[in-house]
Every structure is written in C-alpha cells, then in structure tokens.
Enzyme design. Structure first.
Site, PDB file in Angstrom:
ATOM      1  N   LYS A  16      20.135 -54.443  -0.224  1.00  0.00           N
ATOM      2  CA  LYS A  16      19.406 -53.197  -0.478  1.00  0.00           C
ATOM      3  C   LYS A  16      17.890 -53.418  -0.573  1.00  0.00           C
ATOM      4  CE  LYS A  16      20.364 -51.638  -4.575  1.00  0.00           C
ATOM      5  NZ  LYS A  16      19.219 -51.617  -5.497  1.00  0.00           N
ATOM      6  N   ARG A  92      20.922 -44.748 -12.181  1.00  0.00           N
ATOM      7  CA  ARG A  92      22.073 -45.604 -12.470  1.00  0.00           C
ATOM      8  C   ARG A  92      23.058 -44.911 -13.392  1.00  0.00           C
ATOM      9  NH1 ARG A  92      19.161 -50.543 -11.385  1.00  0.00           N
ATOM     10  NH2 ARG A  92      20.410 -52.420 -11.548  1.00  0.00           N
ATOM     11  N   ARG A 127      28.047 -63.899  -1.318  1.00  0.00           N
ATOM     12  CA  ARG A 127      26.609 -63.980  -0.992  1.00  0.00           C
ATOM     13  C   ARG A 127      25.816 -64.440  -2.217  1.00  0.00           C
ATOM     14  NH1 ARG A 127      24.836 -58.446   2.226  1.00  0.00           N
ATOM     15  NH2 ARG A 127      26.318 -58.586   3.940  1.00  0.00           N
ATOM     16  N   ARG A 133      21.310 -68.790  -7.604  1.00  0.00           N
ATOM     17  CA  ARG A 133      20.343 -68.525  -8.666  1.00  0.00           C
ATOM     18  C   ARG A 133      20.965 -68.808 -10.022  1.00  0.00           C
ATOM     19  NH1 ARG A 133      17.979 -62.676  -7.694  1.00  0.00           N
ATOM     20  NH2 ARG A 133      19.088 -62.380  -9.668  1.00  0.00           N
ATOM     21  N   ARG A 144      27.994 -57.764 -13.854  1.00  0.00           N
ATOM     22  CA  ARG A 144      27.047 -56.821 -13.258  1.00  0.00           C
ATOM     23  C   ARG A 144      27.732 -55.896 -12.254  1.00  0.00           C
ATOM     24  NH1 ARG A 144      22.294 -60.875 -11.693  1.00  0.00           N
ATOM     25  NH2 ARG A 144      24.104 -62.133 -11.421  1.00  0.00           N
TER      26      ARG A 144
END
Ligand code: ADP
Length: 194
Positions: A16, A92, A127, A133, A144
C-alpha cells in the site's frame, strides 16, 4: 487535472505504501499517512509524540479523537483542497469514518473512491517475515493483522453501500498492481463531474 479524493485500504505488507506514492505521482492527490504523521511527531519528541510512541510500540491504536483532530486539520489545508487527498492508514475505525465524512461535508468535497488492495493473509505474512524487520516477529505480525481484520475490515461495508468501494488484486509486480489501480482511478476521474 481534476482533484480526486481516495482512501486506500490494505493489510500491512500489501504494498500500500509503495502504491500510494505511485498514485500521488501520477494522479496528484496529497498523500496523507497517519502512520507517517505520528512517526514525525515521535521524531520531534514532543509530549504528544511520546504518548503516541508508547501506543504504537504496543501495537495499539491511537485514540479516534487524536486521529480525527490531526486528519481534519490536514484535510483543511490548501494543498489538499486544491489537489485532493489519498488517505492511507486512516480511517481505521468507525469513529474515524464518521469524522472524515463530517469533515468532507463541511469542506464540501466527497470521497470519490475507496480502494482495497487485496493481498491474502498468508502472502503478506511471508512478505513481512522475509523483510526481517525487528518488529516483524510472527506473533507481532499475527496481532497486527488480527487487529486489521477486527477493526478495519468491517469499514468496507460502509463504503460498499456508498458505491465507491473497489477491490484491486495486489498480487504481482509493482507495475502490474499499479496498472490495475490506474484503470480504476482513471475511470472514476472521468466519471467525476466538475
Ligand atoms: P502499519 O501499517 O504498520 O500499522 P502505520 O504506519 O499505518 O502502520 O501506523 C503505525 C502505527 O500508528 C499503528 O500501529 C497505530 O498505532 C498508529 N496509527 C496510525 N494510523 C492510525 C489510525 N488511523 N488510528 C489509530 N492509530 C493509528
């Protein structure tokens, strides 16, 4: 170019952010990312930034009141009024949807298009794991994504009912995905009276 006002949805890892930059470049709307705005506040080290950091570190959502305030302020600035907006990471929650709809009425613009960049959970998980990370542990990713399903996915219905919701397949190369998005945006732009 006519200004266009877009909301883009997509799971974390859907691409995104990359696609948002491409859309901004090609079609001109101002990129408004609440994640970027919050991170900028954290960088500055203001009192507000410190509070936001604690919430973000826990993987929770910043309050609707705070988000609605910063977004309303940004939407009323002249560059956005002139060029339109690309809302990324917001809304959100239902509260944020309501606040954006209120602001758009007050400022007399409409949300022309709501994009959902669709990449399945399995694919975004792999991904994110492969980018390695520190905050991308399998558990954190699942939390999440779970929050996204719970809080954000229910908003799609609101925009479907308004007739502005479009699902775009997010699998494939950056260019392939952007081409798909461009087709939809171009169609909406040509339908837009102004
Ligand atoms: P991600 O896609 O990693 O969730 P963002 O950059 O959009 O990233 O947001 C990072 C963090 O900032 C979120 O996890 C959340 O804590 C906070 N945040 C960003 N946008 C919002 C929003 N619209 N409402 C509440 N919290 C938000």
């Amino acid at each position: 170019m006519k200004p266009i006002n877009i909301i883009i949805f997509g799971r974390q890892g859907s691409g995104k952010g990359t696609q948002s930059l491409l859309i901004t470049k090609e079609f001109g709307p101002v990129h408004i990312s609440t994640g970027d705005m919050l991170r900028a506040a954290v960088e500055k080290g203001t009192e507000f930034g410190l509070q936001a950091k604690a919430i973000m570190d826990r993987g929770e959502l910043v309050s609707d009141e705070v988000i609605s305030g910063i977004v309303a302020e940004r939407l009323s600035q002249s560059d956005v009024i002139q060029n339109g907006c690309l809302l990324d990471g917001v809304p959100r929650t239902l509260g944020q949807v309501e606040s954006i709809m209120e602001v758009s009425e007050k400022l007399d613009f409409s949300i022309d298009l709501v994009l959902n960049l669709e990449v399945p959970i399995d694919e975004v998980t792999s991904r994110m794991l492969s980018r390695g990370r520190a905050d991308d542990t399998e558990e954190a990713i699942a939390r999440r994504l779970g929050l996204y399903e719970q809080e954000t996915a229910p908003l799609f219905e609101f925009f479907s009912k308004k007739g502005v919701f479009e699902i775009v397949d997010g699998l494939g190369s950056e260019t392939e995905v952007f081409d798909r998005l461009s087709v939809v945006i171009t169609r909406v732009l040509s339908d837009k009276k102004q």
